[in-house]
Motif scaffolding. Structure first.
Motif, PDB file in Angstrom:
ATOM      1  N   TYR A  21       0.788  -1.229   0.000  1.00 14.45           N
ATOM      2  CA  TYR A  21       0.000   0.000   0.000  1.00 14.45           C
ATOM      3  C   TYR A  21       0.823   1.283   0.000  1.00 14.45           C
ATOM      4  O   TYR A  21       0.278   2.353  -0.243  1.00 14.45           O
ATOM      5  CB  TYR A  21      -0.956   0.009   1.199  1.00 14.45           C
ATOM      6  CG  TYR A  21      -1.935  -1.120   1.152  1.00 14.45           C
ATOM      7  CD1 TYR A  21      -3.026  -1.087   0.289  1.00 14.45           C
ATOM      8  CD2 TYR A  21      -1.781  -2.241   1.958  1.00 14.45           C
ATOM      9  CE1 TYR A  21      -3.930  -2.133   0.242  1.00 14.45           C
ATOM     10  CE2 TYR A  21      -2.681  -3.290   1.917  1.00 14.45           C
ATOM     11  CZ  TYR A  21      -3.748  -3.229   1.053  1.00 14.45           C
ATOM     12  OH  TYR A  21      -4.643  -4.272   1.007  1.00 14.45           O
ATOM     13  N   GLN A  22       2.114   1.203   0.306  1.00 13.21           N
ATOM     14  CA  GLN A  22       3.026   2.332   0.348  1.00 13.21           C
ATOM     15  C   GLN A  22       2.423   3.543   1.074  1.00 13.21           C
ATOM     16  O   GLN A  22       2.220   4.605   0.489  1.00 13.21           O
ATOM     17  CB  GLN A  22       3.470   2.713  -1.063  1.00 13.21           C
ATOM     18  CG  GLN A  22       4.247   1.600  -1.716  1.00 13.21           C
ATOM     19  CD  GLN A  22       4.826   1.979  -3.061  1.00 13.21           C
ATOM     20  OE1 GLN A  22       4.637   3.092  -3.534  1.00 13.21           O
ATOM     21  NE2 GLN A  22       5.520   1.065  -3.671  1.00 13.21           N
ATOM     22  N   PRO A  23       2.138   3.380   2.369  1.00  7.28           N
ATOM     23  CA  PRO A  23       1.565   4.497   3.132  1.00  7.28           C
ATOM     24  C   PRO A  23       2.560   5.657   3.217  1.00  7.28           C
ATOM     25  O   PRO A  23       3.763   5.451   3.280  1.00  7.28           O
ATOM     26  CB  PRO A  23       1.316   3.896   4.514  1.00  7.28           C
ATOM     27  CG  PRO A  23       2.278   2.767   4.605  1.00  7.28           C
ATOM     28  CD  PRO A  23       2.416   2.227   3.207  1.00  7.28           C
ATOM     29  N   LYS A  24       2.038   6.867   3.205  1.00  5.34           N
ATOM     30  CA  LYS A  24       2.886   8.051   3.235  1.00  5.34           C
ATOM     31  C   LYS A  24       3.103   8.592   4.638  1.00  5.34           C
ATOM     32  O   LYS A  24       3.919   9.480   4.840  1.00  5.34           O
ATOM     33  CB  LYS A  24       2.278   9.153   2.354  1.00  5.34           C
ATOM     34  CG  LYS A  24       2.144   8.750   0.907  1.00  5.34           C
ATOM     35  CD  LYS A  24       3.482   8.416   0.307  1.00  5.34           C
ATOM     36  CE  LYS A  24       3.315   7.993  -1.142  1.00  5.34           C
ATOM     37  NZ  LYS A  24       4.456   7.270  -1.648  1.00  5.34           N
ATOM     38  N   SER A  25       2.373   8.067   5.610  1.00  5.06           N
ATOM     39  CA  SER A  25       2.522   8.540   6.980  1.00  5.06           C
ATOM     40  C   SER A  25       2.213   7.408   7.943  1.00  5.06           C
ATOM     41  O   SER A  25       1.618   6.397   7.562  1.00  5.06           O
ATOM     42  CB  SER A  25       1.569   9.704   7.252  1.00  5.06           C
ATOM     43  OG  SER A  25       0.232   9.252   7.200  1.00  5.06           O
ATOM     44  N   ILE A  26       2.613   7.593   9.187  1.00  7.12           N
ATOM     45  CA  ILE A  26       2.329   6.592  10.214  1.00  7.12           C
ATOM     46  C   ILE A  26       0.821   6.520  10.463  1.00  7.12           C
ATOM     47  O   ILE A  26       0.287   5.452  10.769  1.00  7.12           O
ATOM     48  CB  ILE A  26       3.143   6.855  11.502  1.00  7.12           C
ATOM     49  CG1 ILE A  26       3.166   5.617  12.394  1.00  7.12           C
ATOM     50  CG2 ILE A  26       2.619   8.050  12.259  1.00  7.12           C
ATOM     51  CD1 ILE A  26       3.992   4.485  11.899  1.00  7.12           C
ATOM     52  N   GLN A  27       0.120   7.629  10.284  1.00  6.79           N
ATOM     53  CA  GLN A  27      -1.336   7.628  10.456  1.00  6.79           C
ATOM     54  C   GLN A  27      -2.002   6.753   9.397  1.00  6.79           C
ATOM     55  O   GLN A  27      -2.950   6.014   9.702  1.00  6.79           O
ATOM     56  CB  GLN A  27      -1.901   9.059  10.387  1.00  6.79           C
ATOM     57  CG  GLN A  27      -1.561   9.918  11.572  1.00  6.79           C
ATOM     58  CD  GLN A  27      -0.162  10.525  11.479  1.00  6.79           C
ATOM     59  OE1 GLN A  27       0.499  10.467  10.457  1.00  6.79           O
ATOM     60  NE2 GLN A  27       0.287  11.102  12.582  1.00  6.79           N
ATOM     61  N   HIS A  28      -1.502   6.833   8.165  1.00  2.45           N
ATOM     62  CA  HIS A  28      -2.053   5.981   7.105  1.00  2.45           C
ATOM     63  C   HIS A  28      -1.759   4.510   7.394  1.00  2.45           C
ATOM     64  O   HIS A  28      -2.615   3.647   7.212  1.00  2.45           O
ATOM     65  CB  HIS A  28      -1.477   6.398   5.750  1.00  2.45           C
ATOM     66  CG  HIS A  28      -2.089   5.679   4.598  1.00  2.45           C
ATOM     67  ND1 HIS A  28      -1.448   5.535   3.402  1.00  2.45           N
ATOM     68  CD2 HIS A  28      -3.290   5.054   4.443  1.00  2.45           C
ATOM     69  CE1 HIS A  28      -2.208   4.846   2.569  1.00  2.45           C
ATOM     70  NE2 HIS A  28      -3.333   4.542   3.186  1.00  2.45           N
ATOM     71  N   LEU A  29      -0.554   4.221   7.862  1.00  4.24           N
ATOM     72  CA  LEU A  29      -0.204   2.844   8.220  1.00  4.24           C
ATOM     73  C   LEU A  29      -1.112   2.327   9.331  1.00  4.24           C
ATOM     74  O   LEU A  29      -1.558   1.180   9.295  1.00  4.24           O
ATOM     75  CB  LEU A  29       1.263   2.770   8.644  1.00  4.24           C
ATOM     76  CG  LEU A  29       1.789   1.383   9.013  1.00  4.24           C
ATOM     77  CD1 LEU A  29       1.682   0.423   7.836  1.00  4.24           C
ATOM     78  CD2 LEU A  29       3.228   1.471   9.504  1.00  4.24           C
ATOM     79  N   ARG A  30      -1.429   3.192  10.293  1.00  5.66           N
ATOM     80  CA  ARG A  30      -2.311   2.798  11.406  1.00  5.66           C
ATOM     81  C   ARG A  30      -3.729   2.503  10.922  1.00  5.66           C
ATOM     82  O   ARG A  30      -4.452   1.752  11.568  1.00  5.66           O
ATOM     83  CB  ARG A  30      -2.329   3.886  12.467  1.00  5.66           C
ATOM     84  CG  ARG A  30      -1.018   3.983  13.224  1.00  5.66           C
ATOM     85  CD  ARG A  30      -1.032   5.072  14.237  1.00  5.66           C
ATOM     86  NE  ARG A  30      -1.929   4.660  15.333  1.00  5.66           N
ATOM     87  CZ  ARG A  30      -2.402   5.488  16.232  1.00  5.66           C
ATOM     88  NH1 ARG A  30      -2.106   6.762  16.183  1.00  5.66           N
ATOM     89  NH2 ARG A  30      -3.185   5.046  17.183  1.00  5.66           N
ATOM     90  N   GLN A  31      -4.148   3.086   9.810  1.00  4.88           N
ATOM     91  CA  GLN A  31      -5.459   2.781   9.244  1.00  4.88           C
ATOM     92  C   GLN A  31      -5.457   1.399   8.596  1.00  4.88           C
ATOM     93  O   GLN A  31      -6.491   0.738   8.531  1.00  4.88           O
ATOM     94  CB  GLN A  31      -5.856   3.827   8.212  1.00  4.88           C
ATOM     95  CG  GLN A  31      -6.143   5.178   8.811  1.00  4.88           C
ATOM     96  CD  GLN A  31      -6.382   6.240   7.756  1.00  4.88           C
ATOM     97  OE1 GLN A  31      -6.240   6.006   6.565  1.00  4.88           O
ATOM     98  NE2 GLN A  31      -6.754   7.427   8.217  1.00  4.88           N
ATOM     99  N   LEU A  32      -4.290   0.964   8.130  1.00  4.38           N
ATOM    100  CA  LEU A  32      -4.172  -0.323   7.451  1.00  4.38           C
ATOM    101  C   LEU A  32      -3.924  -1.481   8.408  1.00  4.38           C
ATOM    102  O   LEU A  32      -4.368  -2.598   8.164  1.00  4.38           O
ATOM    103  CB  LEU A  32      -3.028  -0.256   6.427  1.00  4.38           C
ATOM    104  CG  LEU A  32      -3.177   0.795   5.329  1.00  4.38           C
ATOM    105  CD1 LEU A  32      -1.867   0.949   4.568  1.00  4.38           C
ATOM    106  CD2 LEU A  32      -4.310   0.432   4.398  1.00  4.38           C
ATOM    107  N   VAL A  33      -3.185  -1.208   9.488  1.00  3.40           N
ATOM    108  CA  VAL A  33      -2.790  -2.236  10.455  1.00  3.40           C
ATOM    109  C   VAL A  33      -3.057  -1.694  11.864  1.00  3.40           C
ATOM    110  O   VAL A  33      -2.739  -0.546  12.140  1.00  3.40           O
ATOM    111  CB  VAL A  33      -1.282  -2.564  10.305  1.00  3.40           C
ATOM    112  CG1 VAL A  33      -0.870  -3.679  11.239  1.00  3.40           C
ATOM    113  CG2 VAL A  33      -0.941  -2.932   8.887  1.00  3.40           C
TER     114      VAL A  33
END
Length: 64
Positions: A21-33
């Motif tokens: 998914y190549q998240p651009k921020s830690i917040q985006h990563l937290r939405q995925l995992v």
């Protein structure tokens, strides 16, 4: 190795999600995992893994 003990998230899982998914921020990563939802001790390690994987990720080209 487990990065998030509260939710049993491994570094392998994080690396796969970042590559996909190549998240651009830690917040985006937290939405995925579900990381950092309880004690928050995993955020630093997760950010390091994300940055490391994004450096090695191939550039994504959108084909329209």
């Amino acid at each position: 190795m487990y990065v998030c003990l509260c939710n049993a998230i491994s570094d392998k899982t994080l690396r796969e999600v970042v590559r996909r998914y190549q998240p651009k921020s830690i917040q985006h990563l937290r939405q995925l995992v579900p990381i950092g939802k309880q004690c928050g001790k995993c955020i630093r390690a997760s950010r390091e893994i994300m940055e490391e994987e994004l450096q090695h990720a191939p550039l994504y080209k959108e084909i329209a």
